[in-house]
Design an enzyme around this catalytic site. Structure first.
Site, mmCIF file in Angstrom:
data_model
loop_
_atom_site.group_PDB
_atom_site.id
_atom_site.type_symbol
_atom_site.label_atom_id
_atom_site.label_comp_id
_atom_site.label_asym_id
_atom_site.label_seq_id
_atom_site.Cartn_x
_atom_site.Cartn_y
_atom_site.Cartn_z
ATOM 1 N N ALA A 174 6.333 6.239 6.658
ATOM 2 C CA ALA A 174 6.871 5.811 5.362
ATOM 3 C C ALA A 174 6.684 4.316 5.146
ATOM 4 O O ALA A 174 6.249 3.879 4.074
ATOM 5 C CB ALA A 174 8.353 6.181 5.265
ATOM 6 N N GLU A 175 6.990 3.514 6.157
ATOM 7 C CA GLU A 175 6.830 2.069 5.992
ATOM 8 C C GLU A 175 5.366 1.689 5.840
ATOM 9 O O GLU A 175 5.019 0.802 5.063
ATOM 10 C CB GLU A 175 7.455 1.294 7.146
ATOM 11 C CG GLU A 175 7.351 -0.201 6.922
ATOM 12 C CD GLU A 175 8.379 -1.031 7.646
ATOM 13 O OE1 GLU A 175 8.325 -2.262 7.479
ATOM 14 O OE2 GLU A 175 9.218 -0.474 8.363
ATOM 15 N N SER A 176 4.492 2.372 6.554
ATOM 16 C CA SER A 176 3.059 2.077 6.450
ATOM 17 C C SER A 176 2.549 2.333 5.042
ATOM 18 O O SER A 176 1.896 1.471 4.443
ATOM 19 C CB SER A 176 2.273 2.918 7.456
ATOM 20 O OG SER A 176 2.618 2.576 8.775
#
Length: 141
Positions: free
Chosen positions: A62-64
């Site tokens: 998700a952060e990527s």
């Protein structure tokens, strides 16, 4: 000159070499005017000891993709982007196949951005709901 969708995806995936994204086999698969989508295989690399998808790997996916979205939609000649907070609510377990993360903006401000990232399985079941806050700061001249 604006890159074609195919060229943009190829460029985004090429800059993931020698990063966590490459280690987790995260691949950006689609993009549009206001979203990016990536996929990650669910295998031994991202399993918890009991054989299900690790929440930390889901958060990394998700952060990527959220960070990539913030970069794609920011003028990188003038600003640099950093993640400042991520939250994840895990709703369903997955043991194999692929998970897909779609990042869309809830807020696209000059300084701060808030992204909604929905993680689904191959049958489009909702696996996790994530929120990512990013900040755009001016580059020093």
């Amino acid at each position: 000159m604006q890159l074609s969708k195919k060229d943009l995806l190829a460029e985004l995936n090429s800059i993931s070499k020698n990063t966590l994204m490459e280690t987790l086999e995260i691949e950006i698969t689609d993009c549009g005017d206001d979203f990016l989508i990536a996929r990650m295989p669910v295998n031994y690399r991202v399993h918890q000891p009991d054989g299900v998808l690790h929440g930390g790997a889901t958060a990394a996916l998700a952060e990527s993709i959220g960070s990539f979205a913030a970069h794609v939609f920011t003028d990188l000649d003038k600003y640099f982007v950093r993640g400042i907070e991520i939250s994840a609510n895990h709703l369903k377990s997955v043991t194999g196949g692929y998970v897909y993360a779609k990042a869309t903006f809830l807020h696209k401000g000059r300084t701060t951005q808030l992204l909604d990232i929905r993680v689904t399985d191959e049958s489009n079941n909702l696996i996790s709901v994530c929120k990512l806050s990013t900040i755009s700061l001016p580059k020093r001249k």
